[in-house]
Design a protein around this motif. Structure first.
Motif, PDB file in Angstrom:
ATOM      1  N   GLY A 233      -0.713 -17.257  25.634  1.00  0.00           N
ATOM      2  CA  GLY A 233       0.415 -18.043  25.153  1.00  0.00           C
ATOM      3  C   GLY A 233       1.115 -18.863  26.231  1.00  0.00           C
ATOM      4  N   PHE A 234       0.782 -18.623  27.513  1.00  0.00           N
ATOM      5  CA  PHE A 234       1.478 -19.316  28.597  1.00  0.00           C
ATOM      6  C   PHE A 234       0.574 -20.289  29.350  1.00  0.00           C
ATOM      7  CE2 PHE A 234       3.966 -15.580  27.774  1.00  0.00           C
ATOM      8  CZ  PHE A 234       5.269 -15.993  27.949  1.00  0.00           C
ATOM      9  N   ALA A 235      -0.705 -20.295  29.016  1.00  0.00           N
ATOM     10  CA  ALA A 235      -1.644 -21.129  29.759  1.00  0.00           C
ATOM     11  C   ALA A 235      -1.909 -22.434  29.030  1.00  0.00           C
ATOM     12  CB  ALA A 235      -2.950 -20.369  29.964  1.00  0.00           C
ATOM     13  N   ARG A 236      -1.896 -23.521  29.772  1.00  0.00           N
ATOM     14  CA  ARG A 236      -2.169 -24.831  29.186  1.00  0.00           C
ATOM     15  C   ARG A 236      -3.630 -25.236  29.378  1.00  0.00           C
ATOM     16  NH1 ARG A 236       2.354 -27.555  27.644  1.00  0.00           N
ATOM     17  NH2 ARG A 236       4.355 -26.739  28.355  1.00  0.00           N
TER      18      ARG A 236
ATOM     19  N   VAL B  83       1.224  -0.224  31.016  1.00  0.00           N
ATOM     20  CA  VAL B  83       1.962  -1.322  31.652  1.00  0.00           C
ATOM     21  C   VAL B  83       1.439  -2.658  31.153  1.00  0.00           C
ATOM     22  CG1 VAL B  83       2.448  -2.481  33.839  1.00  0.00           C
ATOM     23  CG2 VAL B  83       2.569   0.009  33.706  1.00  0.00           C
ATOM     24  N   ALA B  84       0.116  -2.786  31.032  1.00  0.00           N
ATOM     25  CA  ALA B  84      -0.471  -4.028  30.509  1.00  0.00           C
ATOM     26  C   ALA B  84       0.022  -4.297  29.087  1.00  0.00           C
ATOM     27  CB  ALA B  84      -1.992  -3.941  30.543  1.00  0.00           C
ATOM     28  N   ALA B  85       0.095  -3.247  28.264  1.00  0.00           N
ATOM     29  CA  ALA B  85       0.576  -3.404  26.890  1.00  0.00           C
ATOM     30  C   ALA B  85       2.044  -3.816  26.853  1.00  0.00           C
ATOM     31  CB  ALA B  85       0.374  -2.098  26.119  1.00  0.00           C
ATOM     32  N   ILE B  86       2.852  -3.240  27.742  1.00  0.00           N
ATOM     33  CA  ILE B  86       4.273  -3.601  27.815  1.00  0.00           C
ATOM     34  C   ILE B  86       4.427  -5.064  28.236  1.00  0.00           C
ATOM     35  CG2 ILE B  86       6.426  -3.187  29.081  1.00  0.00           C
ATOM     36  CD1 ILE B  86       5.588  -0.206  29.177  1.00  0.00           C
ATOM     37  N   LEU B  87       3.621  -5.493  29.209  1.00  0.00           N
ATOM     38  CA  LEU B  87       3.664  -6.896  29.639  1.00  0.00           C
ATOM     39  C   LEU B  87       3.236  -7.815  28.496  1.00  0.00           C
ATOM     40  CD1 LEU B  87       2.160  -6.641  33.245  1.00  0.00           C
ATOM     41  CD2 LEU B  87       4.519  -7.173  32.626  1.00  0.00           C
ATOM     42  N   PHE B  88       2.217  -7.399  27.747  1.00  0.00           N
ATOM     43  CA  PHE B  88       1.767  -8.194  26.597  1.00  0.00           C
ATOM     44  C   PHE B  88       2.900  -8.359  25.583  1.00  0.00           C
ATOM     45  CE2 PHE B  88       0.164  -8.056  22.213  1.00  0.00           C
ATOM     46  CZ  PHE B  88      -0.591  -9.221  22.173  1.00  0.00           C
ATOM     47  N   ALA B  89       3.573  -7.259  25.257  1.00  0.00           N
ATOM     48  CA  ALA B  89       4.665  -7.314  24.291  1.00  0.00           C
ATOM     49  C   ALA B  89       5.826  -8.154  24.812  1.00  0.00           C
ATOM     50  CB  ALA B  89       5.141  -5.898  23.965  1.00  0.00           C
TER      51      ALA B  89
ATOM     52  N   GLY C  36       7.640 -15.740  24.693  1.00  0.00           N
ATOM     53  CA  GLY C  36       7.020 -16.925  24.107  1.00  0.00           C
ATOM     54  C   GLY C  36       7.549 -17.213  22.709  1.00  0.00           C
ATOM     55  N   TRP C  37       7.760 -16.168  21.930  1.00  0.00           N
ATOM     56  CA  TRP C  37       8.289 -16.345  20.575  1.00  0.00           C
ATOM     57  C   TRP C  37       9.702 -16.910  20.616  1.00  0.00           C
ATOM     58  CZ3 TRP C  37      12.391 -13.681  18.122  1.00  0.00           C
ATOM     59  CH2 TRP C  37      12.534 -13.946  16.756  1.00  0.00           C
ATOM     60  N   ARG C  38      10.529 -16.412  21.534  1.00  0.00           N
ATOM     61  CA  ARG C  38      11.899 -16.917  21.646  1.00  0.00           C
ATOM     62  C   ARG C  38      11.916 -18.358  22.126  1.00  0.00           C
ATOM     63  NH1 ARG C  38      16.013 -12.973  24.612  1.00  0.00           N
ATOM     64  NH2 ARG C  38      17.360 -14.687  23.911  1.00  0.00           N
ATOM     65  N   ASN C  39      10.999 -18.715  23.051  1.00  0.00           N
ATOM     66  CA  ASN C  39      10.945 -20.092  23.517  1.00  0.00           C
ATOM     67  C   ASN C  39      10.532 -21.042  22.409  1.00  0.00           C
ATOM     68  OD1 ASN C  39      11.701 -19.330  26.096  1.00  0.00           O
ATOM     69  ND2 ASN C  39       9.617 -19.225  26.878  1.00  0.00           N
ATOM     70  N   ARG C  40       9.538 -20.602  21.601  1.00  0.00           N
ATOM     71  CA  ARG C  40       9.108 -21.452  20.491  1.00  0.00           C
ATOM     72  C   ARG C  40      10.196 -21.580  19.440  1.00  0.00           C
ATOM     73  NH1 ARG C  40       4.311 -18.510  21.409  1.00  0.00           N
ATOM     74  NH2 ARG C  40       4.851 -17.051  19.729  1.00  0.00           N
TER      75      ARG C  40
END
Length: 265
Positions: free
Chosen positions: A205-208, A246-252, A258-262
């Protein structure tokens, strides 16, 4: 420096992140999550065979993982639904591996270490294998990056560009088998797929650009390994699962941002 077990564990985790994250991007793009899971489950059969034959666990796990991946690739599209085929082969390989381990008389084996990883027991020789495998995977991905991307976008476009999609799939399959073999000591066969998928999914969601996604995924995987190890040390929790948590927490967290930015735009 390598006399400290936490230093060795951290280096091992980072090495796996460097191999798994960019490869995980192709797993996500091609929707191969179950494919990676099936390959990882097959590795436990490779562990049993390598112990029975007194050969390197890395070699046995990689050989069986590669055979599994090639069998799935060969059978796909020949009257078998991919999800059904992966489900049958994945669980069958894991079951046969666990049964085979039970027949190993005279050999002490910590099965939990192979299922969930034993990163704190990584030795110097393990580090050489992990980083050697990670370097090989990164080299393969960088070498074939443009071709792999083209084949991922469209097989017709690949053929039009003079590429063979089946060859690129084989390169991806070999890379996946190597990653599974080097990661088995760190996170275990049941959690390898998580380290392939979660960092890449979090970065999406952050990569262009595809390249940016691979870099961000590598950073997320590295942070997960380091923070997960520190959390396991402080909280006395299992190291491999802690890394995945930790990876799952970072994903969430990243998806929430990203959802708030959109929503704000």
């Amino acid at each position: 420096m390598l006399d400290d077990f936490m230093t060795r564990a951290t280096l091992a985790g980072v090495g796996v992140a460097f191999a798994a994250a960019p490869l995980g991007c192709f797993v996500v793009w091609r929707r191969m999550a179950f494919f990676g899971d099936a390959t990882a489950h097959a590795a436990i059969l490779g562990v049993a065979l390598s112990l029975a034959l007194n050969i390197s666990v890395f070699a046995g796990a990689m050989a069986v993982a590669l055979i599994m991946a090639l069998v799935v690739t060969f059978l796909a599209g020949r009257g078998y639904a991919m999800d059904t085929l992966l489900g049958v082969l994945s669980h069958s390989a894991l079951a046969f591996g666990l049964v085979a381990v039970s027949f190993l008389s005279g050999i002490r084996i910590d099965l939990m270490a192979y299922l969930f990883g034993d990163i704190l027991a990584v030795s110097r020789s393990d580090l050489i294998v992990i980083w050697g495998g990670a370097a090989l995977v990164v080299a393969l991905v960088v070498w074939r990056w443009a071709a792999l991307l083209t084949s991922t976008l469209s097989e017709e476009l690949a053929y039009a560009s003079g590429l063979d999609p089946k060859r690129e799939q084989l390169i991806l399959t070999v890379s996946l088998a190597i990653t599974v073999a080097v990661a088995i000591k760190v996170v275990g066969v049941l959690l390898i797929a998580a380290m392939l998928i979660i960092p890449a999914a979090a970065a999406r969601g952050f990569a262009r650009t595809p390249e940016a996604m691979a870099v961000i995924a590598t950073a997320i995987g590295t942070i997960s390994a380091v923070a997960g190890l520190q959390g396991a040390y402080l909280l006395d929790t299992p190291a491999g699962p802690s890394i995945v948590c930790v990876a799952a927490i970072l994903f969430a967290g990243l998806n929430l941002i990203g959802w708030r930015n959109r929503k704000g735009t």
